[in-house]
Design a protein around this motif. Structure first.
Motif, mmCIF file in Angstrom:
data_model
loop_
_atom_site.group_PDB
_atom_site.id
_atom_site.type_symbol
_atom_site.label_atom_id
_atom_site.label_comp_id
_atom_site.label_asym_id
_atom_site.label_seq_id
_atom_site.Cartn_x
_atom_site.Cartn_y
_atom_site.Cartn_z
ATOM 1 N N SER A 62 0.817 -1.205 0.000
ATOM 2 C CA SER A 62 0.000 0.000 0.000
ATOM 3 C C SER A 62 0.855 1.261 0.000
ATOM 4 C CB SER A 62 -0.943 0.005 1.193
ATOM 5 O OG SER A 62 -0.220 -0.150 2.382
ATOM 6 N N GLY A 63 2.011 1.228 0.624
ATOM 7 C CA GLY A 63 2.879 2.395 0.632
ATOM 8 C C GLY A 63 3.413 2.722 -0.754
ATOM 9 N N ARG A 64 3.694 1.696 -1.527
ATOM 10 C CA ARG A 64 4.185 1.906 -2.886
ATOM 11 C C ARG A 64 3.052 2.307 -3.818
ATOM 12 N NH1 ARG A 64 5.726 -2.850 -6.378
ATOM 13 N NH2 ARG A 64 5.679 -1.873 -8.402
ATOM 14 N N ARG A 65 1.889 1.749 -3.580
ATOM 15 C CA ARG A 65 0.731 2.024 -4.436
ATOM 16 C C ARG A 65 0.315 3.482 -4.320
ATOM 17 N NH1 ARG A 65 -2.733 -1.312 -2.348
ATOM 18 N NH2 ARG A 65 -3.926 0.243 -1.271
ATOM 19 N N GLY A 66 0.331 4.024 -3.123
ATOM 20 C CA GLY A 66 0.090 5.436 -2.906
ATOM 21 C C GLY A 66 -1.225 5.967 -3.437
ATOM 22 N N GLY A 67 -2.310 5.234 -3.283
ATOM 23 C CA GLY A 67 -3.616 5.725 -3.696
ATOM 24 C C GLY A 67 -3.924 5.557 -5.163
ATOM 25 N N GLN A 68 -3.138 4.767 -5.878
ATOM 26 C CA GLN A 68 -3.396 4.568 -7.303
ATOM 27 C C GLN A 68 -4.770 3.966 -7.553
ATOM 28 O OE1 GLN A 68 -0.198 2.098 -8.659
ATOM 29 N NE2 GLN A 68 1.170 3.814 -9.001
ATOM 30 N N ARG A 69 -5.201 3.125 -6.628
ATOM 31 C CA ARG A 69 -6.502 2.474 -6.808
ATOM 32 C C ARG A 69 -7.409 2.830 -5.636
ATOM 33 N NH1 ARG A 69 -3.093 -2.101 -7.815
ATOM 34 N NH2 ARG A 69 -3.708 -2.842 -5.798
ATOM 35 N N SER A 70 -7.806 4.057 -5.568
ATOM 36 C CA SER A 70 -8.671 4.483 -4.485
ATOM 37 C C SER A 70 -10.137 4.390 -4.881
ATOM 38 C CB SER A 70 -8.324 5.908 -4.061
ATOM 39 O OG SER A 70 -8.486 6.778 -5.162
ATOM 40 N N HIS A 71 -10.439 3.627 -5.909
ATOM 41 C CA HIS A 71 -11.797 3.420 -6.420
ATOM 42 C C HIS A 71 -12.414 4.713 -6.912
ATOM 43 C CE1 HIS A 71 -11.430 -0.595 -4.957
ATOM 44 N NE2 HIS A 71 -11.253 -0.170 -3.736
ATOM 45 N N GLN A 72 -11.602 5.667 -7.255
ATOM 46 C CA GLN A 72 -12.072 6.926 -7.796
ATOM 47 C C GLN A 72 -11.204 7.252 -9.004
ATOM 48 O OE1 GLN A 72 -11.662 9.686 -4.606
ATOM 49 N NE2 GLN A 72 -13.292 8.789 -3.403
ATOM 50 N N GLY A 73 -11.713 8.039 -9.887
ATOM 51 C CA GLY A 73 -10.936 8.464 -11.035
ATOM 52 C C GLY A 73 -10.904 7.399 -12.113
ATOM 53 N N PRO A 74 -10.023 7.572 -13.094
ATOM 54 C CA PRO A 74 -10.019 6.691 -14.250
ATOM 55 C C PRO A 74 -9.573 5.260 -13.961
ATOM 56 C CG PRO A 74 -8.162 8.182 -14.348
ATOM 57 C CD PRO A 74 -9.015 8.614 -13.184
ATOM 58 N N GLY A 75 -8.746 5.059 -12.933
ATOM 59 C CA GLY A 75 -8.241 3.716 -12.652
ATOM 60 C C GLY A 75 -9.303 2.783 -12.122
ATOM 61 N N GLY A 76 -10.021 3.212 -11.114
ATOM 62 C CA GLY A 76 -11.076 2.406 -10.525
ATOM 63 C C GLY A 76 -10.566 1.128 -9.912
ATOM 64 N N ARG A 77 -11.453 0.146 -9.857
ATOM 65 C CA ARG A 77 -11.099 -1.138 -9.255
ATOM 66 C C ARG A 77 -10.229 -1.963 -10.198
ATOM 67 N NH1 ARG A 77 -16.983 -3.115 -7.771
ATOM 68 N NH2 ARG A 77 -17.392 -2.048 -9.702
#
Length: 108
Positions: A62-77
């Motif tokens: 999770s520290g490396r991911r840094g909010g990349q997949r916060s279920h918001q924005g273009p990335g999503g789940r």
């Protein structure tokens, strides 16, 4: 409150994450849940927990991911998260669907 199985380091990590989320305006129950999830995932990835899910072990920290997949924005789940939800809902043909198809099937 942190479980008793956590080491002193994990308790400090929990408090740090929780305080950071509170400073950003998150409600206390949400901050506690997010902090506990992050700490438990870190424990699983470092072999400190008795049981761990495959998604916790195979995912990036999770520290490396840094909010990349916060279920918001273009990335999503993630695709795995979508497939898991599709399996729980009983969507037919889910294993052959791509991410966009899964998202469309789950929004119906």
């Amino acid at each position: 409150m942190p479980p008793n199985a956590w080491s002193a380091q994990r308790k400090r990590q929990y408090v740090h994450i929780k305080d950071s989320l509170l400073e950003r305006g998150r409600p206390e129950p949400v901050a506690e849940e997010i902090a506990a999830r992050v700490v438990n995932k870190a424990r699983a990835q470092h072999g400190e927990s008795a049981t761990a899910s495959a998604s916790s072990l195979n995912d990036m920290p999770s520290g490396r991911r840094g909010g990349q997949r916060s279920h918001q924005g273009p990335g999503g789940r993630t695709l795995l998260q979508l497939r898991d939800e599709a399996r729980q809902r009983g969507v037919k043909g889910r294993s052959k669907m791509n991410k966009a198809q899964l998202e469309a099937a789950l929004t119906r």
